[in-house]
Design a protein around this motif. Structure first.
Motif, PDB file in Angstrom:
ATOM      1  N   UNK A  87       0.924  -1.177   0.034  1.00 37.27           N
ATOM      2  CA  UNK A  87      -0.053  -0.121   0.017  1.00 37.27           C
ATOM      3  C   UNK A  87       1.024   1.333  -0.015  1.00 37.27           C
ATOM      4  N   UNK A  88       0.654   2.178  -0.981  1.00 34.74           N
ATOM      5  CA  UNK A  88       1.377   3.118  -1.091  1.00 34.74           C
ATOM      6  C   UNK A  88       0.504   4.480  -0.786  1.00 34.74           C
ATOM      7  N   UNK A  89       0.978   5.167   0.368  1.00 30.45           N
ATOM      8  CA  UNK A  89       0.254   6.645   0.674  1.00 30.45           C
ATOM      9  C   UNK A  89       0.860   7.313   1.617  1.00 30.45           C
ATOM     10  N   UNK A  90       0.892   8.549   1.528  1.00 30.71           N
ATOM     11  CA  UNK A  90       1.520   9.685   2.214  1.00 30.71           C
ATOM     12  C   UNK A  90       0.908   9.756   3.833  1.00 30.71           C
ATOM     13  N   UNK A  91      -0.036   9.013   3.968  1.00 36.01           N
ATOM     14  CA  UNK A  91      -0.549   8.978   5.350  1.00 36.01           C
ATOM     15  C   UNK A  91      -0.646   7.444   6.006  1.00 36.01           C
ATOM     16  N   UNK A  92      -0.852   7.377   7.521  1.00 40.00           N
ATOM     17  CA  UNK A  92      -0.704   6.177   7.603  1.00 40.00           C
ATOM     18  C   UNK A  92      -1.595   5.553   9.000  1.00 40.00           C
ATOM     19  N   UNK A  93      -2.004   6.949   9.540  1.00 37.19           N
ATOM     20  CA  UNK A  93      -2.684   6.660  10.894  1.00 37.19           C
ATOM     21  C   UNK A  93      -4.286   6.200  10.994  1.00 37.19           C
ATOM     22  N   UNK A  94      -5.060   6.055   9.732  1.00 33.14           N
ATOM     23  CA  UNK A  94      -6.238   5.704   9.821  1.00 33.14           C
ATOM     24  C   UNK A  94      -6.533   4.297   9.139  1.00 33.14           C
ATOM     25  N   UNK A  95      -5.429   3.739   8.620  1.00 36.72           N
ATOM     26  CA  UNK A  95      -5.290   2.232   8.484  1.00 36.72           C
ATOM     27  C   UNK A  95      -5.635   1.321   9.705  1.00 36.72           C
ATOM     28  N   UNK A  96      -6.194   0.071   9.773  1.00 35.33           N
ATOM     29  CA  UNK A  96      -6.150  -0.611  10.711  1.00 35.33           C
ATOM     30  C   UNK A  96      -4.807  -1.273  10.876  1.00 35.33           C
ATOM     31  N   UNK A  97      -4.312  -1.526  12.176  1.00 32.39           N
ATOM     32  CA  UNK A  97      -2.907  -2.034  12.598  1.00 32.39           C
ATOM     33  C   UNK A  97      -2.810  -3.479  11.989  1.00 32.39           C
ATOM     34  N   UNK A  98      -4.035  -4.084  12.250  1.00 29.08           N
ATOM     35  CA  UNK A  98      -3.894  -5.526  11.930  1.00 29.08           C
ATOM     36  C   UNK A  98      -3.618  -5.608  10.429  1.00 29.08           C
TER      37      UNK A  98
END
Length: 181
Positions: A87-98
């Motif tokens: 997954x390629x994106x400039x943010x990361x805090x909204x994706x589920x950790x799992x």
């Protein structure tokens, strides 16, 4: 080092990797080459948002779509559960950790980053916003706050040698990733 990352999810046959970083750090370049080397699926979230209308309109000041995080997560849920994604994106805090077995934060020297973003035609506001994000390591901090530290790795991404080394390191990690028992 990438070797400390652990395999926690016995359900997936292939790992999921998140590649994040300030725009211009080489995410899409790394993801494209890594997908080719590993046969994992490259998911460019920015493109997905445009293609599937997973946004709440256009932000004129930042010159980009306002991503609808819930719609993006709903769209990706099944494919992420299967595994085998980059997954390629400039943010990361909204994706589920799992979802992720490895979270890579690409980092680029500010002078190099400034030149890359200028060549892309970023306006002054967008340019300074992104350079400040890199200076203050916003995305590295966001990744460390959102995922267990053993999954997060920062990688230098200033030039083609760095990028090649990162791809080789990540390709080795994918090849050595444990299969479910």
């Amino acid at each position: 080092m990438v070797s400390v990352m652990v395999h926690e999810n016995g359900k997936r046959g292939k790992p999921n990797i998140l590649v994040t970083g300030t725009p211009g750090t080489g995410k899409t370049t790394v993801c494209t080459a890594l997908a080719e080397a590993t046969q994992l699926r490259h998911i460019n979230v920015g493109e997905l948002v445009k293609e599937k209308n997973l946004h709440d309109g256009w932000d004129d000041e930042l010159d980009c779509y306002v991503i609808n995080e819930d719609l993006v997560c709903d769209e990706l849920e099944n494919v992420m559960e299967e595994g085998g994604n980059i997954v390629d994106y400039h943010g990361c805090d909204f994706f589920p950790e799992r979802w992720f077995d490895c979270v890579v934060v690409l980092q680029t020297d500010n002078t190099i980053l400034y030149d890359r973003l200028s060549r892309r035609g970023y306006n002054d506001s967008k340019l300074s916003n992104n350079i400040e994000c890199e200076i203050f390591q916003v995305l590295l901090e966001e990744a460390k706050e959102s995922y267990s530290e053993d999954k997060v790795i920062a990688m230098k991404s200033d030039n083609i040698d760095d990028i090649s080394r990162n791809i080789a390191t990540l390709t080795d990690w994918v090849r050595n990733w444990p299969l479910p028992s």
